[in-house]
Design a protein around this motif. Structure first.
Motif, PDB file in Angstrom:
ATOM      1  N   ASP A   7       0.832  -1.220   0.000  1.00 35.75           N
ATOM      2  CA  ASP A   7       0.000   0.000   0.000  1.00 35.75           C
ATOM      3  C   ASP A   7       0.855   1.254   0.000  1.00 35.75           C
ATOM      4  OD1 ASP A   7      -2.232  -1.570  -0.004  1.00 35.75           O
ATOM      5  OD2 ASP A   7      -2.522  -1.495   2.176  1.00 35.75           O
ATOM      6  N   GLN A   8       1.928   1.255   0.761  1.00 38.06           N
ATOM      7  CA  GLN A   8       2.823   2.415   0.798  1.00 38.06           C
ATOM      8  C   GLN A   8       3.477   2.649  -0.567  1.00 38.06           C
ATOM      9  OE1 GLN A   8       5.577   1.753   3.983  1.00 38.06           O
ATOM     10  NE2 GLN A   8       4.015   1.895   5.602  1.00 38.06           N
ATOM     11  N   ALA A   9       3.910   1.526  -1.214  1.00 35.67           N
ATOM     12  CA  ALA A   9       4.549   1.657  -2.529  1.00 35.67           C
ATOM     13  C   ALA A   9       3.563   2.196  -3.557  1.00 35.67           C
ATOM     14  CB  ALA A   9       5.093   0.303  -2.970  1.00 35.67           C
ATOM     15  N   LEU A  10       2.317   1.729  -3.503  1.00 36.04           N
ATOM     16  CA  LEU A  10       1.311   2.188  -4.447  1.00 36.04           C
ATOM     17  C   LEU A  10       0.990   3.670  -4.237  1.00 36.04           C
ATOM     18  CD1 LEU A  10      -0.592   1.365  -6.720  1.00 36.04           C
ATOM     19  CD2 LEU A  10      -2.277   0.700  -5.004  1.00 36.04           C
ATOM     20  N   SER A  11       0.916   4.093  -2.981  1.00 40.30           N
ATOM     21  CA  SER A  11       0.656   5.504  -2.676  1.00 40.30           C
ATOM     22  C   SER A  11       1.771   6.396  -3.199  1.00 40.30           C
ATOM     23  CB  SER A  11       0.490   5.674  -1.163  1.00 40.30           C
ATOM     24  OG  SER A  11       0.291   7.037  -0.835  1.00 40.30           O
ATOM     25  N   LEU A  12       3.023   5.911  -3.045  1.00 41.24           N
ATOM     26  CA  LEU A  12       4.162   6.665  -3.542  1.00 41.24           C
ATOM     27  C   LEU A  12       4.120   6.807  -5.062  1.00 41.24           C
ATOM     28  CD1 LEU A  12       6.871   8.060  -3.039  1.00 41.24           C
ATOM     29  CD2 LEU A  12       7.963   5.803  -3.124  1.00 41.24           C
ATOM     30  N   ILE A  13       3.753   5.697  -5.743  1.00 44.73           N
ATOM     31  CA  ILE A  13       3.672   5.735  -7.219  1.00 44.73           C
ATOM     32  C   ILE A  13       2.601   6.726  -7.669  1.00 44.73           C
ATOM     33  CG2 ILE A  13       3.037   4.358  -9.228  1.00 44.73           C
ATOM     34  CD1 ILE A  13       4.360   1.971  -7.851  1.00 44.73           C
TER      35      ILE A  13
END
Length: 267
Positions: A7-13
């Motif tokens: 979820d954190q990686a997707l938010s960053l993207i």
């Protein structure tokens, strides 16, 4: 923990994609204000770059998909294929086969052991003295007759599967009556398997051998080794009862200390 990281990686993207969109919008506005061949070429190159970046960064259709380790799936599949009552295989070495045979012998019932030892014999003749009776000579029968209690169960079991004849050499009629009374008192005539009419008496050892041949016995059990040897040409199975057994003398002659011992074990 892995889902939180995803979820954190997707938010960053997504934040990067928003910032990239704003930068692209600013560049488009700038290029539109300065229209020339070089600007248009740069605009086309930028557009292609944006398209590839968008395809690369966008999340897969259908929402997020949780990764399941393939190892667990393959393990579950193998568990489904394996039968619930499966047991580990055992190498059938000679020692294992011997153990199985020994175990089978222990598990056999007395009747099964008896039938196995008889090997299909249907008619049996048995001497009384020294086998069924405690007495060993005709002279002793003139005084008393005593049935060996340990042999009673074997005789009754034998009578379930075979036609049993008992016979003995006696010196007088009183000995005959004494023997019949002892057999009756031991309960050998109560089940119907053994009957008094099949208890035969003679006056000589030769007479006993003649009885066996006339009855066409399949198996004869006797204490007299000479009679056993004479009958070996005519009788399928012979058992010599002796305090000191001689072992197997011929292919159809066996030796044992007692009748019950011979029919209690697989040998």
């Amino acid at each position: 923990m892995s889902e939180a990281h995803a979820d954190q990686a997707l938010s960053l993207i997504r934040r990067l994609a928003d910032r990239l969109n704003r930068r692209v919008s600013e560049i488009f506005a700038l290029l539109l204000n300065h229209k020339n061949a070089g600007s248009l070429g740069a605009l086309a190159g930028l557009a292609i770059t944006v398209v590839f970046a968008w395809k690369f960064l966008r999340p897969p259709a259908g929402g997020r998909r949780r990764n399941v380790p393939k190892r667990r799936d393959s393990q579950a599949a193998s568990d489904r294929r394996a039968p619930s009552n499966s047991v580990p295989s055992v190498d059938e070495s000679p020692s294992t086969e011997a153990s199985v045979k020994e175990f089978d012998a222990v598990e056999l019932t007395p009747g099964q052991i008896l039938k196995k030892k008889l090997s299909g014999c249907r008619k049996i003749t048995i001497q009384l003295l020294g086998v069924v009776l405690e007495e060993r000579t005709p002279e002793e029968l003139q005084e008393h007759a005593t049935v060996r209690q340990s042999v009673v169960e074997v005789l009754l079991e034998m009578a379930k599967y075979t036609d049993v004849y008992l016979m003995e050499t006696v010196l007088d009629d009183e000995s005959e009556e004494r023997v019949l009374s002892a057999l009756d008192s031991a309960g050998l005539f109560q089940t119907g398997g053994l009957v008094k009419d099949k208890v035969l008496f003679c006056s000589t050892e030769i007479g006993r051998s003649s009885f066996v041949r006339q009855l066409e016995s399949d198996c004869h059990i006797d204490t007299n080794l000479e009679i056993i040897s004479q009958l070996s040409r005519f009788i399928r199975l012979l058992v010599h009862i002796s305090p000191e057994p001689l072992g197997q003398m011929a292919s159809n002659i066996f030796s044992s200390m007692t009748l019950e011992q011979y029919f209690s074990t697989i040998g």
